[in-house]
Write a protein that holds these residues in place. Sequence first.
Motif, short mmCIF file in Angstrom:
data_model
loop_
_atom_site.label_atom_id
_atom_site.label_comp_id
_atom_site.label_asym_id
_atom_site.label_seq_id
_atom_site.Cartn_x
_atom_site.Cartn_y
_atom_site.Cartn_z
N GLY A 128 2.28 -9.57 -42.38
CA GLY A 128 1.93 -9.99 -43.95
C GLY A 128 1.47 -10.96 -44.50
N LYS A 129 0.83 -11.74 -43.72
CA LYS A 129 -0.24 -12.94 -44.42
C LYS A 129 -1.13 -12.86 -44.87
N VAL A 130 -1.91 -11.93 -43.44
CA VAL A 130 -3.27 -11.89 -44.20
C VAL A 130 -3.81 -10.83 -43.13
N VAL A 131 -4.83 -9.97 -43.36
CA VAL A 131 -5.04 -8.75 -43.56
C VAL A 131 -6.07 -8.77 -42.81
N VAL A 132 -6.92 -7.75 -42.14
CA VAL A 132 -7.80 -7.35 -41.98
C VAL A 132 -7.93 -5.70 -42.23
N PRO A 133 -9.14 -5.65 -43.17
CA PRO A 133 -9.32 -4.35 -43.41
C PRO A 133 -10.04 -2.96 -42.31
N LYS A 134 -8.55 -2.00 -42.59
CA LYS A 134 -8.66 -0.34 -40.96
C LYS A 134 -10.26 -0.63 -41.36
N VAL A 135 -10.64 -0.06 -40.04
CA VAL A 135 -12.11 0.45 -39.54
C VAL A 135 -11.79 1.53 -39.19
N ARG A 136 -12.82 2.86 -39.79
CA ARG A 136 -12.85 4.18 -39.51
C ARG A 136 -13.62 4.79 -38.62
N GLU A 137 -13.22 4.22 -38.00
CA GLU A 137 -13.83 4.72 -36.50
C GLU A 137 -14.23 5.85 -36.00
N GLN A 138 -14.07 7.23 -36.48
CA GLN A 138 -14.03 8.11 -35.96
C GLN A 138 -15.79 8.43 -37.19
N VAL A 139 -16.25 8.00 -38.34
CA VAL A 139 -17.19 7.50 -39.19
C VAL A 139 -18.58 6.09 -38.93
N SER A 157 6.04 -6.34 -54.00
CA SER A 157 5.68 -6.60 -52.43
C SER A 157 6.51 -7.75 -51.84
N PRO A 158 7.11 -8.13 -51.40
CA PRO A 158 7.98 -8.90 -51.13
C PRO A 158 7.16 -10.87 -50.98
N ARG A 159 5.12 -10.53 -51.19
CA ARG A 159 4.42 -11.26 -51.50
C ARG A 159 3.96 -11.47 -52.68
N ARG A 160 3.59 -12.33 -53.36
CA ARG A 160 2.28 -12.33 -54.30
C ARG A 160 0.61 -12.34 -54.13
N TRP A 161 0.33 -12.89 -52.56
CA TRP A 161 -1.24 -12.69 -52.57
C TRP A 161 -0.84 -12.56 -50.79
#
Length: 550
Positions: free
Chosen positions: A240-251, A320-324
């Motif tokens: 929830g603190k750190v995100v990695v953009p989701k890869v759209r593997e089908q394309v 959201s429970p977080r600001r950033w």
Amino acid sequence: MAVHPRLARATRRALPAAVGLGALWAADEYCWHQVLQRSARTVHTGLYLLWQYKVNWTPETCDEVHGRVAKRLVACLRTNEGLYVKFGQAMSTMDVILPDEYKEELKTLHDQAATFDFPQVRRVVEAELGRPLEEVFSDFEEQPVASASIAQVHRATLHEAGQAIPVAVKVQKPNIPAQNGWDLTLYKVVLLVMEQAFDLPMVWTYDYTRQQLEDELDFRVEAMHCAKAQAELDASRFKGKVVVPKVREQVSGQRVLVMDWVDSVGAVSDKAQLLRHHLPAEEVMRTATEVFGYQIFSTGHVHCDPHPGNLLVKLCPPGSPRRWQLVLLDHGLYCELSPKLRREYADFWVAAALGDTEATVEICRGWGIKDQDAAEFFASVSQFRRVRLGRGRLQALAALYGQPPGSTDLVRQMPRKRPTAKQLAEAQMKLKARAKKVLGDTAAFPRELLFVGRSLNMIRSANFALGSAVNRVAILAECAAEGSSNGGALASRRLAKLNFHLRVQCLLAVHHLSQLSEFLGWRQVLFAMGLAPLVLALPFAWGQGKDRGL
């Protein structure tokens, strides 16, 4: 007017050569993506480098020679573009053995790179996906939003299950596959030339660097790193603190990578933007430092390219429970530390932070670093601070944890004079001698640590841009203590961290008493406090008995 026979014969002989050279140039320019021109430029730069160092270098001209060669080398890398920029960035990780002039010039290779026209981008995307671009994307911006050495990024809207999803499309530049083989071969030539010029081992890094760069050219490998990194972060306290953009593997494919679009307020190191959005710079930087400490010392799956464009901050939606959140981009360049190396490197960081001579030297010896001086130098390079082993380690520890060294000294240090050219050259020679001791057994030295060092250097740079918002070394040392625990359980990690802090506090207590002893004498202070047996036993209780200088 009659033409002289000799001139006519010379013209007839030169004409085929001129036509041949013209045809070769046209093929190189329009079909081979300037492979021959770029190679010739590289060879010319290599010869210039050798001439400068073998003929023009003296202790008095060393700065001028370094400056001229660094500018010529970086100009060559920038003009050749593509993987040459990656080569320069890889060289920058070896800043321990490079003069300051090289470090400054190599930094400029992180600037915006050249872009390719949209028709070429369209051909790459359609060839990779096997469909017209309009069948996949309802909208595709022709102007890239970012461009790096091997790829550029376009904003687009993806059709998927009746939804319009904003995405970022990373497209490999069309000249990269054609240039790859030549570029990698000539990169080895450049390392050979620099090894001769500096009289330092450099070619030993080639095979591992080549493998890393080849993996980075395959975006399917990057997609795998994205998924693995997010899974590791979600299984930790960073969920929830750190995100990695989701890869759209089908394309996505080998040369095209489609990821969810992320709006951000700016880079982690952008102090102005953080202040503008009332975000706590200290908390943001602490999280970023801890994330990389977690990767390096706990998972061994390390993102090795966290420059400002790849480490962003985004605002969370209302409610959201977080600001950033921290956003981690560009997962093409990773290194994998084996469990053994990960544990050794964690133990090394803990030992270096505490000034534990025996443990630091023992670990370094396994990496081919033979003596205490070389181990101390490597520890200083790894932590980007002056590490002291043996005598002076308590003062260094006090400085690390926020207590000014020498605060009770009665004698003030005199200001330093600017060194002469001869003194500067002598200092550089001493530095090179210490670097050669570190790299004395390159067969044993872990190649992965070159890229880990690159990652740590970028984190240090981001923290510096924020005005040293956090105590980076202390945070990483805590992460190393957690990673050095025998088990991965939360309780085990907390116990290891607690043990580390206890050792720090005990050693700081010894430092305080040693400072007081300058005024009152050891015997009176210790016996007055009733602590003589305890304090005298502390160095031995924590494995410090062989050190001197308490």
